[in-house]
Scaffold this motif. Sequence first.
Motif, mmCIF file in Angstrom:
data_model
loop_
_atom_site.group_PDB
_atom_site.id
_atom_site.type_symbol
_atom_site.label_atom_id
_atom_site.label_comp_id
_atom_site.label_asym_id
_atom_site.label_seq_id
_atom_site.Cartn_x
_atom_site.Cartn_y
_atom_site.Cartn_z
ATOM 1 N N LEU A 27 0.866 -1.182 0.000
ATOM 2 C CA LEU A 27 0.000 0.000 0.000
ATOM 3 C C LEU A 27 0.901 1.229 0.000
ATOM 4 O O LEU A 27 1.637 1.464 0.963
ATOM 5 C CB LEU A 27 -0.910 0.017 1.226
ATOM 6 C CG LEU A 27 -1.816 1.246 1.351
ATOM 7 C CD1 LEU A 27 -2.903 1.222 0.275
ATOM 8 C CD2 LEU A 27 -2.447 1.318 2.737
ATOM 9 N N VAL A 28 0.852 1.998 -1.075
ATOM 10 C CA VAL A 28 1.687 3.196 -1.194
ATOM 11 C C VAL A 28 0.791 4.421 -1.061
ATOM 12 O O VAL A 28 -0.181 4.579 -1.809
ATOM 13 C CB VAL A 28 2.439 3.234 -2.536
ATOM 14 C CG1 VAL A 28 3.347 4.463 -2.597
ATOM 15 C CG2 VAL A 28 3.258 1.957 -2.722
ATOM 16 N N VAL A 29 1.103 5.268 -0.100
ATOM 17 C CA VAL A 29 0.312 6.472 0.181
ATOM 18 C C VAL A 29 1.164 7.696 -0.135
ATOM 19 O O VAL A 29 2.337 7.763 0.250
ATOM 20 C CB VAL A 29 -0.128 6.512 1.659
ATOM 21 C CG1 VAL A 29 -0.954 7.764 1.947
ATOM 22 C CG2 VAL A 29 -0.909 5.254 2.024
ATOM 23 N N GLU A 30 0.581 8.640 -0.845
ATOM 24 C CA GLU A 30 1.251 9.905 -1.127
ATOM 25 C C GLU A 30 0.541 11.010 -0.336
ATOM 26 O O GLU A 30 -0.648 11.246 -0.525
ATOM 27 C CB GLU A 30 1.207 10.227 -2.613
ATOM 28 C CG GLU A 30 1.907 11.547 -2.959
ATOM 29 C CD GLU A 30 1.787 11.892 -4.428
ATOM 30 O OE1 GLU A 30 2.823 12.136 -5.058
ATOM 31 O OE2 GLU A 30 0.656 11.922 -4.935
ATOM 32 N N VAL A 31 1.284 11.672 0.550
ATOM 33 C CA VAL A 31 0.723 12.730 1.387
ATOM 34 C C VAL A 31 1.066 14.072 0.753
ATOM 35 O O VAL A 31 2.246 14.399 0.567
ATOM 36 C CB VAL A 31 1.283 12.658 2.822
ATOM 37 C CG1 VAL A 31 0.604 13.710 3.700
ATOM 38 C CG2 VAL A 31 1.087 11.269 3.409
ATOM 39 N N VAL A 32 0.025 14.842 0.408
ATOM 40 C CA VAL A 32 0.242 16.132 -0.252
ATOM 41 C C VAL A 32 -0.582 17.215 0.428
ATOM 42 O O VAL A 32 -1.567 16.927 1.120
ATOM 43 C CB VAL A 32 -0.133 16.069 -1.756
ATOM 44 C CG1 VAL A 32 0.730 15.053 -2.490
ATOM 45 C CG2 VAL A 32 -1.607 15.746 -1.931
ATOM 46 N N ASP A 33 -0.181 18.476 0.223
ATOM 47 C CA ASP A 33 -0.964 19.596 0.740
ATOM 48 C C ASP A 33 -2.035 19.964 -0.288
ATOM 49 O O ASP A 33 -2.110 19.352 -1.364
ATOM 50 C CB ASP A 33 -0.054 20.775 1.096
ATOM 51 C CG ASP A 33 0.640 21.403 -0.107
ATOM 52 O OD1 ASP A 33 0.160 21.220 -1.254
ATOM 53 O OD2 ASP A 33 1.654 22.095 0.085
ATOM 54 N N PRO A 34 -2.908 20.938 -0.004
ATOM 55 C CA PRO A 34 -3.984 21.275 -0.948
ATOM 56 C C PRO A 34 -3.494 21.713 -2.321
ATOM 57 O O PRO A 34 -4.251 21.629 -3.302
ATOM 58 C CB PRO A 34 -4.736 22.410 -0.234
ATOM 59 C CG PRO A 34 -4.494 22.159 1.223
ATOM 60 C CD PRO A 34 -3.086 21.653 1.288
ATOM 61 N N ASP A 35 -2.230 22.175 -2.433
ATOM 62 C CA ASP A 35 -1.679 22.566 -3.726
ATOM 63 C C ASP A 35 -1.060 21.388 -4.469
ATOM 64 O O ASP A 35 -0.529 21.554 -5.579
ATOM 65 C CB ASP A 35 -0.616 23.656 -3.544
ATOM 66 C CG ASP A 35 -1.226 24.986 -3.123
ATOM 67 O OD1 ASP A 35 -2.411 25.215 -3.440
ATOM 68 O OD2 ASP A 35 -0.528 25.778 -2.463
ATOM 69 N N GLY A 36 -1.064 20.203 -3.833
ATOM 70 C CA GLY A 36 -0.488 19.026 -4.469
ATOM 71 C C GLY A 36 0.984 18.817 -4.191
ATOM 72 O O GLY A 36 1.592 17.885 -4.728
ATOM 73 N N ALA A 37 1.585 19.660 -3.345
ATOM 74 C CA ALA A 37 3.002 19.513 -3.016
ATOM 75 C C ALA A 37 3.182 18.416 -1.973
ATOM 76 O O ALA A 37 2.409 18.344 -1.008
ATOM 77 C CB ALA A 37 3.570 20.829 -2.487
ATOM 78 N N PRO A 38 4.178 17.534 -2.127
ATOM 79 C CA PRO A 38 4.398 16.469 -1.141
ATOM 80 C C PRO A 38 4.803 17.037 0.206
ATOM 81 O O PRO A 38 5.527 18.035 0.284
ATOM 82 C CB PRO A 38 5.520 15.635 -1.766
ATOM 83 C CG PRO A 38 6.224 16.574 -2.694
ATOM 84 C CD PRO A 38 5.169 17.506 -3.218
ATOM 85 N N ARG A 39 4.342 16.399 1.284
ATOM 86 C CA ARG A 39 4.675 16.835 2.632
ATOM 87 C C ARG A 39 5.423 15.715 3.338
ATOM 88 O O ARG A 39 4.940 14.593 3.472
ATOM 89 C CB ARG A 39 3.415 17.177 3.428
ATOM 90 C CG ARG A 39 2.537 18.240 2.828
ATOM 91 C CD ARG A 39 3.220 19.534 2.503
ATOM 92 N NE ARG A 39 4.044 20.058 3.576
ATOM 93 C CZ ARG A 39 4.655 21.243 3.528
ATOM 94 N NH1 ARG A 39 4.531 22.007 2.454
ATOM 95 N NH2 ARG A 39 5.382 21.655 4.535
ATOM 96 N N ALA A 40 6.632 16.025 3.770
ATOM 97 C CA ALA A 40 7.476 15.051 4.471
ATOM 98 C C ALA A 40 7.236 15.119 5.973
ATOM 99 O O ALA A 40 6.780 16.140 6.504
ATOM 100 C CB ALA A 40 8.953 15.328 4.170
ATOM 101 N N GLY A 41 7.541 14.005 6.652
ATOM 102 C CA GLY A 41 7.485 13.982 8.114
ATOM 103 C C GLY A 41 6.098 13.852 8.694
ATOM 104 O O GLY A 41 5.919 14.044 9.901
ATOM 105 N N ILE A 42 5.099 13.503 7.876
ATOM 106 C CA ILE A 42 3.734 13.328 8.378
ATOM 107 C C ILE A 42 3.585 11.889 8.868
ATOM 108 O O ILE A 42 3.714 10.943 8.089
ATOM 109 C CB ILE A 42 2.683 13.619 7.293
ATOM 110 C CG1 ILE A 42 2.903 15.009 6.676
ATOM 111 C CG2 ILE A 42 1.284 13.485 7.878
ATOM 112 C CD1 ILE A 42 2.741 16.159 7.619
#
Length: 209
Positions: A27-42
């Motif tokens: 299961l691969v999850v991509e965490v992004v902000d509302p602008d679509g930028a990836p967010r590290a450390g979540i």
Amino acid sequence: RAPEAAREELAHSADQDRRAGAREADLVVEVVDPDGAPRAGILIRLAPDQARDEGTSVPDPRSSNGRGRVIFDGLRARLVRASEAWTLHTDLPFEEPPSLRLDASVLAAPLVRFVLPPGAPLDIVVRELDGASAPDGSRLRLQLVKAEERHEPDLTGPEWKQALVGGATHFPWVEPGRDRERAAGRPESAEPTRLRSRGPVRLGERVVL
């Protein structure tokens, strides 16, 4: 064309993850902000909505990497077959921490995209009276100040605790425009020092308190 392009982008991203070590069964999850930028450390926690028994195996929480990715080894097939629903949870400083329910439509994509609500990073630095950094072993408690409790000495809002390293700690994504109380003290201190302030106000605005 837009939905097709989005599917192609997700498939391409999933292919990149497989080359980096992820498998189709993961299961691969991509965490992004509302602008679509990836967010590290979540930090992401995966759990069933209703465990059928106490022996239900739940994976350890994992933090998103520099590409915003979190990989749960071999869990995709298990979740697709599961009779109970599972949800991705965060413990971010929001009154209602962001979460994502993994229903069939979400799991149908090769890459699960977890879009965070508007937020911003927050750094907190704690110093002693002489200006020196708070010693290692000190802890910080960050507590939400509800609007109706703004002038109350005691708070009932949710709180988050983190260790201080070099007198500082970092919250990768917090709810903007909210008042919070910071409480910190030495490891042996019985009564921490408390201070209330407002952190980030705009999306992506990095604030140091």
